[in-house]
Design an enzyme around this catalytic site. Structure first.
Site, PDB file in Angstrom:
ATOM      1  N   PHE A 119       8.851   4.353  15.435  1.00 31.61           N
ATOM      2  CA  PHE A 119       9.491   3.040  15.290  1.00 31.61           C
ATOM      3  C   PHE A 119       8.664   2.069  14.466  1.00 31.61           C
ATOM      4  O   PHE A 119       9.196   1.123  13.877  1.00 31.61           O
ATOM      5  CB  PHE A 119       9.784   2.446  16.676  1.00 31.61           C
ATOM      6  CG  PHE A 119       8.630   1.775  17.365  1.00 31.61           C
ATOM      7  CD1 PHE A 119       8.485   0.394  17.323  1.00 31.61           C
ATOM      8  CD2 PHE A 119       7.697   2.512  18.078  1.00 31.61           C
ATOM      9  CE1 PHE A 119       7.430  -0.231  17.977  1.00 31.61           C
ATOM     10  CE2 PHE A 119       6.654   1.895  18.740  1.00 31.61           C
ATOM     11  CZ  PHE A 119       6.508   0.521  18.687  1.00 31.61           C
ATOM     12  N   LYS A 120       7.358   2.301  14.370  1.00 35.77           N
ATOM     13  CA  LYS A 120       6.506   1.385  13.621  1.00 35.77           C
ATOM     14  C   LYS A 120       6.897   1.320  12.145  1.00 35.77           C
ATOM     15  O   LYS A 120       6.581   0.351  11.458  1.00 35.77           O
ATOM     16  CB  LYS A 120       5.043   1.814  13.737  1.00 35.77           C
ATOM     17  CG  LYS A 120       4.550   2.055  15.165  1.00 35.77           C
ATOM     18  CD  LYS A 120       4.444   0.798  15.969  1.00 35.77           C
ATOM     19  CE  LYS A 120       4.010   1.055  17.401  1.00 35.77           C
ATOM     20  NZ  LYS A 120       2.622   1.403  17.593  1.00 35.77           N
ATOM     21  N   ASP A 121       7.580   2.366  11.648  1.00 35.63           N
ATOM     22  CA  ASP A 121       7.991   2.368  10.243  1.00 35.63           C
ATOM     23  C   ASP A 121       8.882   1.175   9.902  1.00 35.63           C
ATOM     24  O   ASP A 121       8.826   0.655   8.784  1.00 35.63           O
ATOM     25  CB  ASP A 121       8.756   3.656   9.902  1.00 35.63           C
ATOM     26  CG  ASP A 121       7.862   4.871   9.833  1.00 35.63           C
ATOM     27  OD1 ASP A 121       6.700   4.742   9.397  1.00 35.63           O
ATOM     28  OD2 ASP A 121       8.315   5.963  10.232  1.00 35.63           O
ATOM     29  N   THR A 155       1.061   3.381  15.133  1.00 36.90           N
ATOM     30  CA  THR A 155       0.841   2.288  14.177  1.00 36.90           C
ATOM     31  C   THR A 155      -0.014   2.751  13.011  1.00 36.90           C
ATOM     32  O   THR A 155       0.255   2.404  11.854  1.00 36.90           O
ATOM     33  CB  THR A 155       0.162   1.088  14.871  1.00 36.90           C
ATOM     34  OG1 THR A 155       1.095   0.469  15.743  1.00 36.90           O
ATOM     35  CG2 THR A 155      -0.295   0.051  13.858  1.00 36.90           C
TER      36      THR A 155
END
Length: 503
Positions: A119-121, A155
């Site tokens: 999800f950090k993308d 991250t």
């Protein structure tokens, strides 16, 4: 125009660009804007808007000193062709037998279709674009930026992928040695880029994160770097430019629910979020402040359940056992973004926030009872131990034919633990990583034979479930390791200084 200041004082007033360029305030606080929520997203017509249009609208509200053209360019560069799904963050209904006692429809918001399968993308494809549109004149400082980040797993790679070879920037990523998955480690240690430095740290994530904050507070180091034209900044969600892009996918989820006919405009939706550092779920709170009908935000923790205890009792105690789990990105005992939540729900009381953070440095703080009551109106909580995580992965596959990773499994389990809010019309679990980032944990949960090699395990998982590993993960096996440095906690500052000298 929105101004930003520290959660711990109002001594300085910064623009969004200045706040993004700095990353963290000089007093150790995080940047916030008191104008959050003064302007709201109009729900009318939300169903007709795609992700890129929503991103332009949300970021335009939260970062108003960027021009509309600059925001549009950032959005196009970040999301135009970098995500595998046209929805960017597609919503999937859990078919089959309901796990919800109130039979509310349950969905999974897949946040892992970007280049690193996490999800950090979503945020870290955006942050370098936002950073590139700041300049030294915005901050009155150096012309080169060194991004320094501690990661509990995801991250780091997402930041590396976003900032690799970015003009005017370098990036240094620290991760806890032996406490990330093999796939996560290889994603970082094989990263290419002339401006990239990666280093394992002897310690856990909290040790590394605290040391990074110490590096930012080191005035002597800052002076030496400034003399060579370098300024430090962060890609963790302590940076407001990392946080605000995550607000978008809450609105995108709601738009997809509207298009499906699962809700009508104005209906409340509950979101269950696996979280360690509190950034992902804080973005949901920002969305609520911007007008999204949020019934409740459920914090899902793993065995490191410091947030569960805090939300239940009002006491935040970091002096507790640290567990290495199958959900390493949540193996955190100091949840940095909780500070922003405390600021907003304490009605902007900087003195209270500063006092609580001082007490946390000693190990523990307790919030006033009236503040805890306000927090509990917004946030629910649940947690899963390792056996419950494995059971959730198996249950989700057997009940719904849907494969989830251990982090998402914490959310899936918490959704069954916590009763739905009375006004909720649908429940959404945020899925934070591809199950193929943790193939051994997922395959073991399904009762499959697990070869010792993660990549062989991926193949077993593919064959057993009929799903496919993302190419960017399966190809890691063939990539050479480019970064193998390991340092003690007290060596991190010197590592950053050496990396900065190469810019």
């Amino acid at each position: 125009m929105a101004t930003y200041h520290s959660t711990r004082s109002r001594i300085e007033a910064l623009s969004a660009k200045q706040a993004i360029r700095r990353g963290i305030a000089p007093d150790g606080g995080l940047y916030v804007s008191d104008e959050l929520g003064e302007r709201r997203i109009d729900l009318a017509g939300l169903a007709s808007k795609g992700y890129l249009e929503l991103a332009r609208e949300v970021l335009g509200l939260l970062l108003p000193d960027y021009s509309a053209d600059a925001i549009a360019a950032c959005v196009d560069e970040a999301y135009g062709d970098t995500f595998a799904s046209p929805e960017v963050t597609p919503l999937v209904k859990l078919a089959g037998e309901s796990t919800d006692a109130q039979a509310l429809p349950s969905y999974v918001l897949e946040l892992w279709h970007g280049p690193t399968s996490a999800f950090k993308d979503v945020a870290l494809q955006m942050l370098p674009r936002l950073m590139a549109r700041t300049n030294a004149a915005d901050e009155g400082a150096a012309d080169k930026i060194m991004i320094v980040t501690a990661t509990s797993g995801d991250t780091g790679k997402a930041a590396l992928a976003g900032f690799a070879d970015a003009p005017g920037c370098g990036i240094t990523v620290f991760y806890p040695e032996g406490k990330v998955s093999r796939v996560q480690e290889l994603q970082m240690s094989t990263q290419e880029g002339a401006n990239v430095s990666v280093c394992a740290v002897r310690g856990n994530f909290d040790d590394a994160q605290s040391a990074v904050k110490g590096i930012f507070a080191d005035r002597e180091l800052a002076a030496r770097l400034a003399a060579s034209g370098v300024q430090l900044s962060s890609a963790n969600s302590i940076n407001v430019g990392r946080l605000v892009p995550q607000v978008v996918y809450y609105f995108a989820a709601y738009a997809q629910l509207l298009r499906e006919g699962a809700v009508e405009a104005g209906d409340a939706v509950e979101f269950c979020v696996p979280t360690g550092n509190f950034g992902d779920i804080l973005a949901g709170y920002y969305a609520k402040r911007l007008g999204l009908p949020v019934a409740k935000l459920i914090v899902a923790s793993d065995k490191n359940n410091v947030l569960f205890d805090f939300l239940t009792t009002g006491a935040y105690d970091r002096e507790r056992p640290f567990y290495t789990t199958t959900s390493p990105s949540m193996d955190i005992l100091i949840s940095s973004n909780l500070e922003r939540m405390l600021y907003y729900l304490a009605d902007g009381d900087c003195e209270l926030v500063a006092r609580l953070m001082d007490e946390l440095a000693g190990g523990r703080y307790t919030v006033p009872a009236d503040l805890l009551a306000r927090i509990q109106e917004v946030f629910g909580c649940g947690w899963a131990d390792e056996d419950e995580v494995a059971a959730a992965i198996k249950d989700c596959w057997e009940r719904h034919g849907y494969l989830i990773d251990p982090h998402t499994a914490c959310g899936y389990h918490a959704l069954q633990q916590v009763a739905a809010a009375p006004d909720a019309r649908a429940r959404v679990v945020l899925s934070t990583a591809s199950p193929y980032k943790f193939p051994r944990a997922v395959a073991s949960s399904l009762g499959l034979f697990c070869p010792p090699d993660d990549f062989a395990c991926m193949q077993v998982l593919e064959k057993a479930t009929g799903t496919c590993a993302p190419t960017q993960l399966s190809e890691l096996r063939e990539k050479p390791v480019l970064h193998d440095a390991v340092v003690d906690i007290d060596g991190m500052g010197a590592f950053v200084e050496a990396a900065s000298a190469k810019l």
